[in-house]
Structure formats: structure tokens, C-alpha cells
Design a protein around this motif. Structure first.
Motif, PDB file in Angstrom:
ATOM      1  N   GLU A   6       7.758  35.563  39.044  1.00 39.06           N
ATOM      2  CA  GLU A   6       6.495  36.283  38.967  1.00 39.06           C
ATOM      3  C   GLU A   6       6.725  37.743  38.625  1.00 39.06           C
ATOM      4  N   PHE A   7       7.796  38.340  39.124  1.00 42.21           N
ATOM      5  CA  PHE A   7       8.096  39.741  38.825  1.00 42.21           C
ATOM      6  C   PHE A   7       8.354  39.909  37.332  1.00 42.21           C
ATOM      7  N   ASP A   8       9.134  38.990  36.736  1.00 41.82           N
ATOM      8  CA  ASP A   8       9.432  39.082  35.314  1.00 41.82           C
ATOM      9  C   ASP A   8       8.157  39.026  34.478  1.00 41.82           C
ATOM     10  N   GLU A   9       7.201  38.201  34.885  1.00 42.58           N
ATOM     11  CA  GLU A   9       5.969  38.050  34.135  1.00 42.58           C
ATOM     12  C   GLU A   9       5.032  39.232  34.307  1.00 42.58           C
ATOM     13  N   THR A  10       5.176  39.975  35.383  1.00 44.67           N
ATOM     14  CA  THR A  10       4.259  41.079  35.638  1.00 44.67           C
ATOM     15  C   THR A  10       4.932  42.436  35.555  1.00 44.67           C
ATOM     16  N   GLU A  11       6.166  42.474  35.128  1.00 42.35           N
ATOM     17  CA  GLU A  11       6.894  43.735  35.081  1.00 42.35           C
ATOM     18  C   GLU A  11       6.418  44.623  33.943  1.00 42.35           C
ATOM     19  N   SER A  12       6.219  44.050  32.769  1.00 41.04           N
ATOM     20  CA  SER A  12       5.764  44.845  31.633  1.00 41.04           C
ATOM     21  C   SER A  12       5.099  43.954  30.599  1.00 41.04           C
ATOM     22  N   ALA A  13       4.329  44.594  29.735  1.00 44.80           N
ATOM     23  CA  ALA A  13       3.676  43.893  28.633  1.00 44.80           C
ATOM     24  C   ALA A  13       3.403  44.898  27.528  1.00 44.80           C
ATOM     25  N   MET A  14       3.214  44.361  26.327  1.00 50.36           N
ATOM     26  CA  MET A  14       2.997  45.209  25.166  1.00 50.36           C
ATOM     27  C   MET A  14       1.929  44.578  24.282  1.00 50.36           C
ATOM     28  N   CYS A  15       1.191  45.443  23.592  1.00 51.60           N
ATOM     29  CA  CYS A  15       0.236  44.971  22.592  1.00 51.60           C
ATOM     30  C   CYS A  15       0.093  46.062  21.538  1.00 51.60           C
ATOM     31  N   GLY A  16      -0.553  45.729  20.454  1.00 51.90           N
ATOM     32  CA  GLY A  16      -0.795  46.701  19.399  1.00 51.90           C
ATOM     33  C   GLY A  16      -1.759  47.778  19.868  1.00 51.90           C
ATOM     34  N   ILE A  17      -1.636  48.962  19.293  1.00 50.02           N
ATOM     35  CA  ILE A  17      -2.471  50.089  19.712  1.00 50.02           C
ATOM     36  C   ILE A  17      -3.946  49.821  19.447  1.00 50.02           C
ATOM     37  N   ASP A  18      -4.265  49.136  18.363  1.00 44.87           N
ATOM     38  CA  ASP A  18      -5.669  48.829  18.063  1.00 44.87           C
ATOM     39  C   ASP A  18      -6.254  47.861  19.093  1.00 44.87           C
ATOM     40  N   ASP A  19      -5.478  46.847  19.478  1.00 47.25           N
ATOM     41  CA  ASP A  19      -5.932  45.912  20.507  1.00 47.25           C
ATOM     42  C   ASP A  19      -6.139  46.629  21.838  1.00 47.25           C
ATOM     43  N   PHE A  20      -5.226  47.541  22.165  1.00 44.93           N
ATOM     44  CA  PHE A  20      -5.348  48.280  23.420  1.00 44.93           C
ATOM     45  C   PHE A  20      -6.582  49.182  23.393  1.00 44.93           C
ATOM     46  N   HIS A  21      -6.827  49.808  22.261  1.00 47.85           N
ATOM     47  CA  HIS A  21      -8.011  50.664  22.134  1.00 47.85           C
ATOM     48  C   HIS A  21      -9.278  49.841  22.340  1.00 47.85           C
ATOM     49  N   GLN A  22      -9.341  48.662  21.734  1.00 48.58           N
ATOM     50  CA  GLN A  22     -10.494  47.776  21.912  1.00 48.58           C
ATOM     51  C   GLN A  22     -10.633  47.351  23.373  1.00 48.58           C
ATOM     52  N   LEU A  23      -9.511  47.081  24.026  1.00 49.19           N
ATOM     53  CA  LEU A  23      -9.520  46.728  25.447  1.00 49.19           C
ATOM     54  C   LEU A  23     -10.129  47.853  26.273  1.00 49.19           C
ATOM     55  N   MET A  24      -9.695  49.075  26.024  1.00 53.56           N
ATOM     56  CA  MET A  24     -10.194  50.208  26.809  1.00 53.56           C
ATOM     57  C   MET A  24     -11.681  50.442  26.564  1.00 53.56           C
ATOM     58  N   LEU A  25     -12.124  50.262  25.342  1.00 52.95           N
ATOM     59  CA  LEU A  25     -13.555  50.402  25.047  1.00 52.95           C
ATOM     60  C   LEU A  25     -14.357  49.292  25.728  1.00 52.95           C
ATOM     61  N   ALA A  26     -13.805  48.079  25.738  1.00 53.06           N
ATOM     62  CA  ALA A  26     -14.467  46.960  26.422  1.00 53.06           C
ATOM     63  C   ALA A  26     -14.552  47.218  27.926  1.00 53.06           C
ATOM     64  N   TRP A  27     -13.481  47.763  28.512  1.00 49.17           N
ATOM     65  CA  TRP A  27     -13.478  48.081  29.948  1.00 49.17           C
ATOM     66  C   TRP A  27     -14.517  49.158  30.245  1.00 49.17           C
ATOM     67  N   ALA A  28     -14.569  50.191  29.406  1.00 50.97           N
ATOM     68  CA  ALA A  28     -15.543  51.262  29.594  1.00 50.97           C
ATOM     69  C   ALA A  28     -16.959  50.708  29.513  1.00 50.97           C
ATOM     70  N   ASN A  29     -17.199  49.836  28.552  1.00 55.60           N
ATOM     71  CA  ASN A  29     -18.505  49.213  28.387  1.00 55.60           C
ATOM     72  C   ASN A  29     -18.852  48.346  29.598  1.00 55.60           C
ATOM     73  N   PHE A  30     -17.888  47.591  30.092  1.00 53.38           N
ATOM     74  CA  PHE A  30     -18.095  46.732  31.249  1.00 53.38           C
ATOM     75  C   PHE A  30     -18.459  47.563  32.477  1.00 53.38           C
ATOM     76  N   LEU A  31     -17.814  48.693  32.672  1.00 55.71           N
ATOM     77  CA  LEU A  31     -18.073  49.534  33.831  1.00 55.71           C
ATOM     78  C   LEU A  31     -19.486  50.118  33.834  1.00 55.71           C
ATOM     79  N   THR A  32     -20.038  50.329  32.648  1.00 54.01           N
ATOM     80  CA  THR A  32     -21.352  50.948  32.562  1.00 54.01           C
ATOM     81  C   THR A  32     -22.494  49.948  32.656  1.00 54.01           C
ATOM     82  N   LYS A  33     -22.183  48.654  32.692  1.00 52.86           N
ATOM     83  CA  LYS A  33     -23.239  47.634  32.797  1.00 52.86           C
ATOM     84  C   LYS A  33     -23.749  47.516  34.196  1.00 52.86           C
TER      85      LYS A  33
END
Length: 124
Positions: free
Chosen positions: A97-124
Motif C-alpha cells: 500500500e505504501f508503494d501505491e500511495t508514495e507518489s504519482a505523476m500526471c501531465g501538467i494539463d491534466d493536473f490543471h484540469q483536476l485543480m479547476l474541477a476541484w475548485a468548481n466542486f468546492l464552490t457548489k
């Protein structure tokens, strides 16, 4: 990257569930960002900085995780793994479980979309 957001009305906590490969992103969102608008704004400004400049890497060091942004990628890693600290006894027993949760990577565009989705979710 697949994810689902939810809000626990009893505790008031916001939850982020990701596929196994990216589950550390959910843990990071819950732990380091949550509903804290100041932290969210800081990360969004970092993303704008990466997009408009040619800085090498920008780091956001949180309590448990560190986010590293580059022009191409977003990497989230458990601070203990970055510092070379030994795993706690509990994590050592659950090394898989530690190996699976230690780190992860994604493209910068995907991460940007994730952060915008999170921001949108918080404001609902």
C-alpha cells in the motif's frame, strides 16, 4: 486520470477518489488542499507561473506531501519518501500500500484540469 469527488455532510470533509495509479492525488487534495481557498489559490497561481515562465521546477511542500510542477508534469510524493526517512512500522508492514500511495505523476494539463474541477466542486 479518473476521479470522483464527494462531500461528507456529517464531518464537512471533502473527498477525492482516484484510480489506484493516481490515488495519491486524492490523498494530497484531501490532506493539503481540502476546502482551504488560500492553498487552492496558491497552487493555481503556481500553475499559471509554470505555464507563463520557463522556471525549472516549482515546489509546494505541504504537511505530508510535496507537489512538484514543471512545464510538462505534476508529481506528488509523500514527504517521507522525498526526505529519505525510514517508513514507519505500520507502513513497513503494509509495504504494498505504501508503494501505491508514495507518489504519482500526471501531465501538467491534466493536473490543471483536476485543480479547476476541484475548485468548481468546492464552490457548489
Amino acid at each position: 486520470m479518473e476521479y470522483q469527488f464527494s462531500h461528507d455532510t456529517t464531518s464537512g470533509n471533502f473527498r477525492a477518489k482516484f484510480n489506484t495509479e493516481h490515488q495519491v492525488f486524492g490523498q494530497w487534495l484531501e490532506t493539503e488542499i481540502g476546502s482551504n481557498q488560500a492553498n487552492l489559490s496558491k497552487v493555481l497561481k503556481m500553475l499559471d507561473g509554470v505555464a507563463h515562465t520557463h522556471q525549472q521546477d516549482i515546489k509546494y511542500v505541504g504537511h505530508q506531501y510535496t507537489l512538484v510542477l514543471s512545464n510538462e508534469d505534476a508529481i506528488i510524493a509523500l514527504n517521507a519518501s522525498l526526505e529519505g526517512e525510514e517508513m514507519s512500522e505500520n507502513l513497513a508492514e503494509q509495504a504494498l500500500e505504501f508503494d501505491e500511495t508514495e507518489s504519482a505523476m500526471c501531465g501538467i494539463d491534466d493536473f490543471h484540469q483536476l485543480m479547476l474541477a476541484w475548485a468548481n466542486f468546492l464552490t457548489k
